[in-house]
Enzyme design. Sequence first.
Site, mmCIF file in Angstrom:
data_model
loop_
_atom_site.group_PDB
_atom_site.id
_atom_site.type_symbol
_atom_site.label_atom_id
_atom_site.label_comp_id
_atom_site.label_asym_id
_atom_site.label_seq_id
_atom_site.Cartn_x
_atom_site.Cartn_y
_atom_site.Cartn_z
ATOM 1 N N THR A 93 0.991 5.008 -0.220
ATOM 2 C CA THR A 93 0.690 5.447 -1.705
ATOM 3 C C THR A 93 -0.460 4.179 -1.510
ATOM 4 O O THR A 93 -1.337 3.830 -1.054
ATOM 5 C CB THR A 93 1.069 5.099 -2.443
ATOM 6 O OG1 THR A 93 0.647 5.553 -4.080
ATOM 7 C CG2 THR A 93 1.986 3.654 -3.447
ATOM 8 N N VAL A 117 -0.579 12.594 -1.892
ATOM 9 C CA VAL A 117 -1.960 12.027 -1.894
ATOM 10 C C VAL A 117 -1.714 10.981 -2.635
ATOM 11 O O VAL A 117 -1.713 11.348 -3.667
ATOM 12 C CB VAL A 117 -3.451 12.700 -2.182
ATOM 13 C CG1 VAL A 117 -4.463 11.987 -2.110
ATOM 14 C CG2 VAL A 117 -3.092 13.812 -1.109
ATOM 15 N N CYS A 118 -2.132 10.065 -2.651
ATOM 16 C CA CYS A 118 -1.968 9.004 -3.160
ATOM 17 C C CYS A 118 -0.995 8.731 -4.040
ATOM 18 O O CYS A 118 -0.260 8.094 -3.680
ATOM 19 C CB CYS A 118 -4.009 9.414 -4.464
ATOM 20 S SG CYS A 118 -4.668 8.105 -5.367
ATOM 21 N N THR A 119 -1.002 8.488 -5.360
ATOM 22 C CA THR A 119 -0.323 8.362 -6.010
ATOM 23 C C THR A 119 0.649 9.471 -6.507
ATOM 24 O O THR A 119 1.328 9.481 -7.298
ATOM 25 C CB THR A 119 -0.961 7.785 -7.713
ATOM 26 O OG1 THR A 119 -1.104 7.978 -8.165
ATOM 27 C CG2 THR A 119 -1.447 6.054 -6.913
ATOM 28 N N ALA A 151 -2.417 7.738 1.622
ATOM 29 C CA ALA A 151 -2.653 6.117 1.098
ATOM 30 C C ALA A 151 -3.281 7.043 -0.412
ATOM 31 O O ALA A 151 -3.810 8.089 -0.826
ATOM 32 C CB ALA A 151 -3.659 5.213 1.352
#
Length: 319
Positions: free
Chosen positions: A124, A104-106, A157
């Site tokens: 990302t 998730v995300c970074t 993202a």
Amino acid sequence: MPQRTLLFVLFDGVQSLDVTGPVEVFAGAEHHTPGTYRLRTASLDGGPVRTSSGLTLVPDEALTEVSAPHTLLVPGGAGTRSPDPRLVEWLRTHGPRARRLVSVCTGSILLAAAGLLDGRRATTHWAHCDKLARDHPAVVVEPEPIYVRDGHVSTSAGVTSGIDLALALVEEDLDRDVALFVARHLVVFLRRPGNQAQFSAQLAAQTAQREPLREVQRWITEHPADDLTVESLAARARLSPRHFARAFREETGTTPGRYVDRVRLEHARRLLEDTSDGVEEISRASGYGTPEAMRRAFVRSFGTPPAEYRRRFHPASAH
């Protein structure tokens, strides 16, 4: 159906919603269908971690004590900027043992640092896509989608897109009815496809500095079915078509035509999701003129025609 163990990796500086969003989705699915998921959290040493917002999360165990999970989920957050080398090494060693890798995300930056994204498509948070591509050239970075699935590896993202990805995984593991049950319980919509852009048209483009161009941007958004040719828009901005096209691109980062295309696509998508209007009516209201023109735009952008898009992402069409 065998129970799937889901392991959530915790570390100092983790984004709390990257963890709790997916946790709530899978926990909701477990509530609906008991015995489906076993949720575990773990940090390097088994100690509490402090999230980027200041919350403290207490893990179930230490990473050194866990067995290989079915799904290994790696969240993001400020803690991914200078990660503990031991965490990267743990991921490098244990990541390949999981049947499914999710970030998730970074969190994708941690997977990439561990070599787990080499040769794969990934995404990302929009603000870190350039960094991911620059630091890890072996990764095929896709900055647009809210999540990307490549084999057994799925990356999402920023922040809330982790919920979208988790719902997609629940739908794959169980079925759409369970995913819809969870989405309704969390008061979110089970409708965002992975290839939906991270930004709306208005957010994706920069806001023009000059008021006439800002007014044109607002006009396009509010009147997608109108005459939106460069000549018409230039007249509204009181500029020559050539000057208008050049100024619009310089100030928004995109051409007038591409901005119009994106606004119309987004308008049509929302009507398909939120109304019961017919495809022909929606095509006219969105500025396409004909259903065939809208169909080509949807196939090009989403890989599916409008009718199929509605079937998949209109909440009322789930029954």
